[in-house]
Structure formats: structure tokens, C-alpha cells
Design a protein around this motif. Sequence first.
Motif, PDB file in Angstrom:
ATOM      1  N   SER A  29      44.007  19.067  65.754  1.00  0.00           N
ATOM      2  CA  SER A  29      43.850  18.845  64.321  1.00  0.00           C
ATOM      3  C   SER A  29      43.748  20.209  63.651  1.00  0.00           C
ATOM      4  O   SER A  29      43.034  21.098  64.163  1.00  0.00           O
ATOM      5  CB  SER A  29      42.585  18.025  64.067  1.00  0.00           C
ATOM      6  OG  SER A  29      42.188  18.149  62.720  1.00  0.00           O
ATOM      7  N   ALA A  55      45.727  14.805  67.310  1.00  0.00           N
ATOM      8  CA  ALA A  55      44.504  14.064  66.968  1.00  0.00           C
ATOM      9  C   ALA A  55      44.176  14.297  65.498  1.00  0.00           C
ATOM     10  O   ALA A  55      43.064  14.704  65.146  1.00  0.00           O
ATOM     11  CB  ALA A  55      43.347  14.495  67.870  1.00  0.00           C
ATOM     12  N   THR A  75      45.197  22.640  56.575  1.00  0.00           N
ATOM     13  CA  THR A  75      43.777  22.776  56.235  1.00  0.00           C
ATOM     14  C   THR A  75      43.586  24.151  55.616  1.00  0.00           C
ATOM     15  O   THR A  75      44.117  25.139  56.121  1.00  0.00           O
ATOM     16  CB  THR A  75      42.878  22.642  57.472  1.00  0.00           C
ATOM     17  OG1 THR A  75      43.102  21.366  58.080  1.00  0.00           O
ATOM     18  CG2 THR A  75      41.401  22.760  57.100  1.00  0.00           C
ATOM     19  N   ILE A 129      40.729  15.449  52.958  1.00  0.00           N
ATOM     20  CA  ILE A 129      39.387  15.354  53.524  1.00  0.00           C
ATOM     21  C   ILE A 129      38.725  16.710  53.286  1.00  0.00           C
ATOM     22  O   ILE A 129      39.353  17.746  53.489  1.00  0.00           O
ATOM     23  CB  ILE A 129      39.508  15.004  55.022  1.00  0.00           C
ATOM     24  CG1 ILE A 129      38.188  14.723  55.673  1.00  0.00           C
ATOM     25  CG2 ILE A 129      40.244  16.041  55.815  1.00  0.00           C
ATOM     26  CD1 ILE A 129      38.348  14.109  57.081  1.00  0.00           C
TER      27      ILE A 129
HETATM   28  C1  BTN Z   1      42.543  10.446  54.621  1.00  0.00           C
HETATM   29  O1  BTN Z   1      43.301  10.007  53.750  1.00  0.00           O
HETATM   30  O2  BTN Z   1      41.831   9.682  55.287  1.00  0.00           O
HETATM   31  C2  BTN Z   1      42.485  11.918  54.871  1.00  0.00           C
HETATM   32  C3  BTN Z   1      43.687  12.399  55.638  1.00  0.00           C
HETATM   33  C4  BTN Z   1      43.661  13.889  55.919  1.00  0.00           C
HETATM   34  C5  BTN Z   1      44.775  14.306  56.853  1.00  0.00           C
HETATM   35  C6  BTN Z   1      44.894  15.794  56.966  1.00  0.00           C
HETATM   36  S1  BTN Z   1      46.354  16.284  57.842  1.00  0.00           S
HETATM   37  C7  BTN Z   1      45.778  17.926  57.889  1.00  0.00           C
HETATM   38  C8  BTN Z   1      44.298  17.860  58.190  1.00  0.00           C
HETATM   39  N1  BTN Z   1      44.082  17.764  59.630  1.00  0.00           N
HETATM   40  C9  BTN Z   1      43.544  16.601  59.969  1.00  0.00           C
HETATM   41  O3  BTN Z   1      43.265  16.268  61.131  1.00  0.00           O
HETATM   42  N2  BTN Z   1      43.320  15.848  58.895  1.00  0.00           N
HETATM   43  C10 BTN Z   1      43.760  16.512  57.677  1.00  0.00           C
END
Ligand code: BTN
Length: 265
Positions: A29, A55, A75, A129
Motif C-alpha cells: 500500500s 493490499a 499517498t 483516506i
Molecule cells: C476509500 O474510499 O475507502 C478510500 C480509498 C483510498 C485508496 C487509496 S489508493 C492510494 C492509497 N493507498 C491505499 O492503500 N489506499 C489509498
Amino acid sequence: MPDNPYRSIERGEPGRIGWRIHYFDEVDSTQEIARELAAQGSQQGTAIIADRQTAGRGRLGRSWHSPAGANLYTTIILRPAMPLASVPQLSLVAGLAVADVLERVAPGIVGLKWPNDVWLRGRKVSGMIAEAITDKRGNLECVLLGIGINVNLTASDIPDELRERATSIRIATGRAWDRIELADSLFSLLDSRYMEALTAGFAAVRPAWERYSALTGKRVAIVDGGRRQGGIVRGIDDDGALMLDLGDKVERIVAGEVTVEGAYA
Ligand code: BTN
């Protein structure tokens, strides 16, 4: 693919969104990579982008479908001087920036579903998020702002359980889009909205957020923990809370999962 296909869009001085971009073909992630880089002292505005996540994480412990070669997964490390309780506002700011990007490529069909979904024609195209990292005394150290945008996902790439609720820019517009150009627009528009919210407060970006609000005027049900409330959405307030009209009073909702009557949640 070059080592870092996003190098060409790095811009601005340290501290601005996207001034430095770390690219990976595959990660678990981008949130985890960002956590490590933040712990090593990476500056605000540092972005992590991956082609694929094994993940990918969503809100509320959900997973985020993250196949290779199709979407944008990023991110951004933020170091805002703000109280911990205000961190959820950054999800709203990010949603607004994504909506601004999408309005350029798919005008007239963009909606924001409080708190963190972006819709195209009522289906989720993007989510965000905002994870807070605190020090030992509970003070905010940094925020890992994760954004996923379904860019070139085709209908057949969408898992069955999401098919009725999810979409991509490609599905909605009928053509493929360049992820690097979209990331460039996203970082530039997010930088403007973030700086505006930091200097003038969330209230300054609220009117722009409200213009995209897909829930205002709609009857919804909101579940937070074991509590369920039904009412009509009147918009958001200057702190980003949802204003829910219960009939006899208007309640401020700060967290929860919203289901719209007659639409997919
Ligand atoms: C949601 O709508 O529940 C939030 C989604 C967030 C997804 C992004 S993709 C880049 C970053 N890395 C992750 O594992 N999650 C966020």
C-alpha cells in the motif's frame, strides 16, 4: 516504463504538493511506504505513486481494488499545523481537488459524496483516506493522505461485487486518459486547495465543495457504529461536518457511512 515516469511532473519548492515523487511498480500500500518515508523525515508534499497495490486500503477496514496499468494510487505526506480533530477535513479538501480534476475531463457529471467519495454519474470513481500520525503525547506529526482514482479501468476489470457502484473516468467518458497528466493536475489543484484551507480555514473551500455536493437535499441514512439516523442533507458546515435535518432539529454529523435513498452507497 522509465524508472520514474512521474519525474517530469515534480514541481515547486520543498513543501509543495508533488515537489518530490517516489514511484514503485508494486507496493502493498502506498500508505505504508509513506509511513516509512515520513518516519525518516520526508518533507511535506512528498508523494508516493504505485502502478499496483497488493493490499490497497480503503476506509473502515475495506480493501481498495488496485490492479496494474490502469489507475492512480498515491499517498501524499502532509505536515499541517492543525488539531488532530481537524484531520478529516483534509479528506474533504482532497475530494474537492479530485472533483476539480474530473470536472475538466468529465464536465457536468462530477459529484462529492460526504465524507470521502467522488462520483461520476452517481458511481464511485475515487476515494481518499487521511491517516494521522501522532507523537507520544498525541500531537499531530503528519498526515498520510491517500487518494485512489479509477482512471482506465474497464467495466470487465471491476469485481462483481463493485460493478453496480464503481466506475472509472474511462467508463464514464468512453476514452482512455494519461495518468501522468492527471497526477500533474491533481497535485497542482490539491496544492492550491490545501494551501487555501491551511491559511484561511476549511470555511474558505466549503462553497466550492458544496457546489459538487451530491447529497444536499437528498434523504439519507447514516450509520456510525451502532447508531442509525435518517434525514435530509442540508450541506456541510464550516468544519466539514454534515448537516442532517432530522425534522425537529439539524444535527452535525462528524463520521459515518451514508446511504442515499434510491442510489448506491
Ligand atoms: C476509500 O474510499 O475507502 C478510500 C480509498 C483510498 C485508496 C487509496 S489508493 C492510494 C492509497 N493507498 C491505499 O492503500 N489506499 C489509498
